[in-house]
Write a protein that holds these residues in place. Structure first.
Motif, PDB file in Angstrom:
ATOM      1  N   SER A  90      -6.621   5.091   1.085  1.00 41.26           N
ATOM      2  CA  SER A  90      -6.240   4.707  -0.220  1.00 41.26           C
ATOM      3  C   SER A  90      -4.953   5.573  -0.268  1.00 41.26           C
ATOM      4  O   SER A  90      -3.801   5.320  -0.854  1.00 41.26           O
ATOM      5  CB  SER A  90      -7.070   5.010  -1.336  1.00 41.26           C
ATOM      6  N   VAL A  91      -4.984   6.871  -0.098  1.00 42.53           N
ATOM      7  CA  VAL A  91      -3.678   7.727  -0.148  1.00 42.53           C
ATOM      8  C   VAL A  91      -2.813   7.372   0.822  1.00 42.53           C
ATOM      9  O   VAL A  91      -1.482   7.251   0.506  1.00 42.53           O
ATOM     10  CB  VAL A  91      -4.114   9.185  -0.140  1.00 42.53           C
ATOM     11  N   LEU A  92      -3.183   6.956   2.003  1.00 44.00           N
ATOM     12  CA  LEU A  92      -1.922   6.620   2.917  1.00 44.00           C
ATOM     13  C   LEU A  92      -1.421   5.387   2.368  1.00 44.00           C
ATOM     14  O   LEU A  92      -0.166   5.296   2.628  1.00 44.00           O
ATOM     15  CB  LEU A  92      -2.940   6.227   4.236  1.00 44.00           C
ATOM     16  N   ALA A  93      -2.147   4.494   1.953  1.00 48.56           N
ATOM     17  CA  ALA A  93      -1.466   3.216   1.451  1.00 48.56           C
ATOM     18  C   ALA A  93      -0.559   3.466   0.218  1.00 48.56           C
ATOM     19  O   ALA A  93       0.698   3.006   0.012  1.00 48.56           O
ATOM     20  CB  ALA A  93      -2.612   2.165   0.983  1.00 48.56           C
ATOM     21  N   ARG A  94      -0.886   4.366  -0.598  1.00 52.87           N
ATOM     22  CA  ARG A  94      -0.103   4.661  -1.765  1.00 52.87           C
ATOM     23  C   ARG A  94       1.061   5.405  -1.427  1.00 52.87           C
ATOM     24  O   ARG A  94       2.271   5.211  -1.869  1.00 52.87           O
ATOM     25  CB  ARG A  94      -0.868   5.717  -2.678  1.00 52.87           C
ATOM     26  N   THR A  95       0.975   6.071  -0.407  1.00 49.43           N
ATOM     27  CA  THR A  95       2.203   7.090   0.269  1.00 49.43           C
ATOM     28  C   THR A  95       3.144   6.030   0.880  1.00 49.43           C
ATOM     29  O   THR A  95       4.274   6.277   0.604  1.00 49.43           O
ATOM     30  CB  THR A  95       1.918   8.110   1.126  1.00 49.43           C
ATOM     31  N   LEU A  96       2.637   5.005   1.782  1.00 52.55           N
ATOM     32  CA  LEU A  96       3.372   3.850   2.261  1.00 52.55           C
ATOM     33  C   LEU A  96       4.289   3.282   1.177  1.00 52.55           C
ATOM     34  O   LEU A  96       5.496   3.070   1.198  1.00 52.55           O
ATOM     35  CB  LEU A  96       2.509   3.188   3.091  1.00 52.55           C
ATOM     36  N   ARG A  97       3.505   2.942   0.121  1.00 50.54           N
ATOM     37  CA  ARG A  97       4.228   2.209  -0.986  1.00 50.54           C
ATOM     38  C   ARG A  97       5.268   2.913  -1.598  1.00 50.54           C
ATOM     39  O   ARG A  97       6.428   2.523  -1.839  1.00 50.54           O
ATOM     40  CB  ARG A  97       3.177   1.803  -1.967  1.00 50.54           C
ATOM     41  N   THR A 152       0.140  -3.572   1.637  1.00 52.29           N
ATOM     42  CA  THR A 152       1.065  -2.942   0.861  1.00 52.29           C
ATOM     43  C   THR A 152       2.617  -3.216   0.805  1.00 52.29           C
ATOM     44  O   THR A 152       3.472  -3.263  -0.019  1.00 52.29           O
ATOM     45  CB  THR A 152       1.054  -1.541   1.557  1.00 52.29           C
ATOM     46  N   ILE A 153       3.177  -3.731   2.312  1.00 53.69           N
ATOM     47  CA  ILE A 153       4.370  -4.287   2.408  1.00 53.69           C
ATOM     48  C   ILE A 153       4.680  -5.491   1.324  1.00 53.69           C
ATOM     49  O   ILE A 153       5.665  -5.857   0.684  1.00 53.69           O
ATOM     50  CB  ILE A 153       4.769  -4.655   3.766  1.00 53.69           C
ATOM     51  N   GLY A 154       3.719  -6.598   1.404  1.00 59.34           N
ATOM     52  CA  GLY A 154       3.822  -7.841   0.641  1.00 59.34           C
ATOM     53  C   GLY A 154       3.791  -7.380  -0.799  1.00 59.34           C
ATOM     54  O   GLY A 154       4.897  -7.903  -1.535  1.00 59.34           O
TER      55      GLY A 154
END
Length: 224
Positions: A90-97, A152-154
């Protein structure tokens, strides 16, 4: 790729053009004017060089966008060990966003690029590593990576579209409010406060939680 500078540097001055400076200048122009205004000619003008000089580093605009996407990924990495796999993911996804939100139209730049630079590959390695170490099969880990990235991109594409300058766009919540009548669309009317909420973070967290919950259910058979 190593390419000579387009101009001979004068004493005490850096060369006018190199690959890293070109990418940084492109990101600055992106933040100022948006992706639609980012052209090779405008970038060359901003850097004070001939447009043809840029093609010594980037054969096409797509090559430039890929390099910009890779630059956005700098610093996007998994947190240190200790946390549960689902929280680390989840942290990875948040960081990507956040990396995409840090640049105007960042998600549009990133979407469709296929960088093989250390930032992008490092993110993928971290993500798949978290999942494989948690017990997911190689195939499930790969598909989970794609699901996290695509979600995340969408989501960020929609978020940045809503924030794009220029009122009256379909993203304007007032457009939806005016189109929905309580008599004809009672369920939509009840959901309007959430649907028109300009704070996208809770929307992102809800979708991310659904994705992680689904992965947790998928993971269970591998630990029986």
């Amino acid at each position: 790729m190593s390419t000579p500078s387009t101009s001979r540097p004068t004493r005490g001055r850096p060369p006018r053009l190199d690959q890293a400076r070109t990418v940084e200048s492109a990101l600055a122009l992106l933040n100022d004017s948006g992706l639609d205004a980012l052209t090779m000619r405008r970038l060359a003008d901003a850097m004070g060089v001939q447009a043809g000089a840029l093609y010594r580093y980037f054969r096409t605009k797509d090559d430039l966008l890929t390099a910009m996407a890779e630059r956005m990924m700098a610093g996007v990495c998994a947190p240190a060990g200790g946390a549960d796999w689902s929280e680390r993911l989840s942290v990875l996804a948040r960081t990507l966003r956040q990396a995409l939100l840090a640049h105007r139209d960042g998600a549009r730049v990133f979407a469709g690029t296929h960088s093989t630079g250390p930032g992008t590959l490092g993110f993928a390695e971290d993500c798949i590593g978290i999942l494989r170490n948690a017990g997911f099969t190689d195939a499930d880990a790969a598909r989970a990576l794609m699901a996290v990235v695509h979600f995340t991109i969408g989501h960020t594409l929609e978020e940045q579209a809503a924030l794009r300058p220029g009122g009256g766009s379909p993203a304007d919540p007032n457009v939806l409010r005016e189109a929905v009548s309580p008599d004809e669309y009672p369920h939509l009317t009840a959901a309007l406060p959430t649907l028109t909420d300009a704070d996208y973070a809770p929307h992102f967290e809800f979708g991310l939680a659904l994705l992680v919950t689904g992965l947790q259910a998928l993971r269970q058979p591998h630990h029986r």
